[in-house]
Design an enzyme around this catalytic site. Structure first.
Site, PDB file in Angstrom:
ATOM      1  N   LYS A 108      41.793  42.691  42.358  1.00  0.00           N
ATOM      2  CA  LYS A 108      41.751  42.517  40.772  1.00  0.00           C
ATOM      3  C   LYS A 108      42.145  40.980  40.605  1.00  0.00           C
ATOM      4  O   LYS A 108      42.557  40.362  41.512  1.00  0.00           O
ATOM      5  CB  LYS A 108      42.311  43.392  40.173  1.00  0.00           C
ATOM      6  CG  LYS A 108      41.671  45.007  40.370  1.00  0.00           C
ATOM      7  CD  LYS A 108      40.420  45.092  39.413  1.00  0.00           C
ATOM      8  CE  LYS A 108      39.518  46.360  40.158  1.00  0.00           C
ATOM      9  NZ  LYS A 108      40.119  47.664  40.024  1.00  0.00           N
TER      10      LYS A 108
HETATM   11  C1  PLP Z   1      39.689  49.237  40.143  1.00  0.00           C
HETATM   12  C2  PLP Z   1      39.563  50.170  38.864  1.00  0.00           C
HETATM   13  C3  PLP Z   1      40.040  51.019  38.320  1.00  0.00           C
HETATM   14  C4  PLP Z   1      41.383  51.823  39.067  1.00  0.00           C
HETATM   15  O1  PLP Z   1      42.208  50.749  39.258  1.00  0.00           O
HETATM   16  P1  PLP Z   1      43.469  51.248  40.268  1.00  0.00           P
HETATM   17  O2  PLP Z   1      44.557  50.119  39.715  1.00  0.00           O
HETATM   18  O3  PLP Z   1      43.155  50.860  41.458  1.00  0.00           O
HETATM   19  O4  PLP Z   1      43.667  52.567  39.774  1.00  0.00           O
HETATM   20  C5  PLP Z   1      39.661  51.756  37.011  1.00  0.00           C
HETATM   21  N1  PLP Z   1      38.563  51.369  36.389  1.00  0.00           N
HETATM   22  C6  PLP Z   1      37.905  50.327  36.979  1.00  0.00           C
HETATM   23  C7  PLP Z   1      36.558  49.919  36.265  1.00  0.00           C
HETATM   24  C8  PLP Z   1      38.264  49.702  38.195  1.00  0.00           C
HETATM   25  O5  PLP Z   1      37.263  48.735  38.752  1.00  0.00           O
END
Ligand code: PLP
Length: 403
Positions: free
Chosen positions: A205
């Site tokens: 991210k």
């Molecule tokens: C990455 C992601 C999540 C989950 O994030 P985590 O921190 O890995 O639990 C939730 N929603 C979307 C749209 C994502 O891309």
């Protein structure tokens, strides 16, 4: 070391000239902070987690309270629970997302109701939410909440969504996993009047703690519930127990909570990542501009742009191959890989996955816009450590294949 693992590490390091799809940008500050946390002896939730929460709340502003968790998935679960979603309830969301967005409803015994996206923005289509609610009386399905997802970092039509939610008495929990930082009508995502906003610090991210997430809310009752449920339903967390006057062994369990706390090692990384969030954003925005200009004449649909007053977080750069491209998406990704470039697909719509498909009896054509987008979508590499030369290599490869 197993072969696969070696290949992965080589890819992660960008060895052999391979350009991975994503790569974290960890500086010496993050490393030094983790080391000093390790040396301090406090390695679970403690002063650094508290600091990250305070700095994140200040970053968002407007009286936000921030609750650090070990993933956005945990955060979405806590937020839905705190919003009162429970067994037999339904929550409205998009099929064009990661499964975490919808699975958290199932954790609580609730069901997602998928509403198709707007093909122009790839975000949930508010007019379809409205039509759905007009057709299906909210009470019959116990619809409790809407979870909009700012796909790729492009803000959803939040005014519309909040207006619909207000009219139907629904809670709004934003899945802002892609949206650090993004603006909607000149306001930061996190400041729009939703009940809660959940961010992800997963490895790929825009800012990362390895694994981690943050819940932001201004509702004191939700803050209290999230904090309690984050750590075993204990009314005091480990750090409170460490700091407060009452003896640290004395605590009360008030609910069957979860183990969702962030540790100080992750928070150490997050403190420095957060300080770089706008700098990272400038780099990503410039990259998106470069891709936009270099790919404009190709048979592709470029990513939707932010409207005037909005700012795209540019977590993802998703192009869609047009019919004139003369090549299918899977083949395109194969050819890119042969040229040493990693691409990805965001997302395989939830209604195509066996679990969601069979549980709700869904067919591919039930969400034609999500299906169409998925069939053509390719996420090109975009990360702050990619060099301009690296990006030119990606552009040349795309042009070779499509030109
Ligand atoms: C990455 C992601 C999540 C989950 O994030 P985590 O921190 O890995 O639990 C939730 N929603 C979307 C749209 C994502 O891309």
């Amino acid at each position: 070391m197993p072969r696969g693992e070696r290949a992965f590490l080589a890819a992660a390091k960008g060895a052999d000239g391979f350009i991975p799809f994503a790569l974290p940008d960890i500086g010496e500050e993050e490393i030094a902070e983790v080391v000093s946390a390790l040396r301090s002896g406090w390695i679970t939730t403690g002063p650094r987690t508290r600091q990250l929460e305070e700095e994140f709340a200040a970053f968002i502003g407007g009286g936000a309270q921030a609750i650090a968790v070990n993933s956005a998935t945990s955060g979405l679960h806590l937020a839905l629970d705190a919003a009162g979603v429970g067994p037999g309830d339904s929550v409205i969301t998009t099929p064009y997302t990661f499964t975490a967005t919808a699975e958290v409803a199932r954790y609580l015994g609730a069901d997602p109701v998928f509403i198709d996206i707007d093909p122009a923005t790839l975000n949930i289509d508010p007019s379809r939410i409205e039509r759905y609610l007009a057709r299906n009386k909210r009470k019959e399905k116990n619809i409790k909440a809407i979870i909009p997802v700012h796909f790729g970092g492009l803000p959803c039509e939040m005014d519309e969504i909040l207006r619909i939610a207000g009219r139907h008495g629904l809670r709004v929990i934003e899945d802002a996993a892609h949206a650090i930082p993004a603006l909607y009508r000149n306001s930061l995502i996190g400041c729009l009047g939703s009940d809660a906003v959940v961010y992800s610090f997963y490895a790929t991210k825009t800012i990362t703690t390895g694994e981690g997430g943050m819940v932001v809310t201004r509702d004191p009752e939700m803050v209290r519930r999230c904090r309690v449920m984050r750590l075993h339903g204990i009314s005091r967390d480990a750090f409170d127990r460490y700091q407060a006057e009452t003896p640290s062994w004395r605590y009360e369990v008030v609910a069957p909570g979860f183990k969702y706390n962030m540790g100080d090692l992750a928070a150490s990384i997050g403190i420095h990542q957060l300080r770089k969030a706008w700098r990272f954003h400038r780099i990503r925005s410039k990259m998106a501009c470069r891709y936009n200009e270099a790919l404009a004449d190709l048979p592709v649909v470029l990513p939707p742009r932010a409207k005037l007053g909005d700012v795209h977080a540019w977590h993802l750069y998703v192009i869609r191959l047009s019919d004139k491209a003369g090549i299918d998406r899977d083949r395109f990704i194969e050819l890119m890989a042969k040229k040493g470039i990693g691409c990805s697909v965001h997302f395989i719509p939830l209604h195509l996955h066996p679990y969601w498909r069979s549980r709700y009896g869904l067919k591919p054509e039930d969400f034609p816009n999500a299906l169409r987008a998925y069939e053509k979508a390719v996420s090109l590499p975009m990360y702050t450590k990619m060099t301009p030369g690296g990006q030119e290599r990606v552009i040349t490869a795309v042009r070779d294949i499509l030109g």
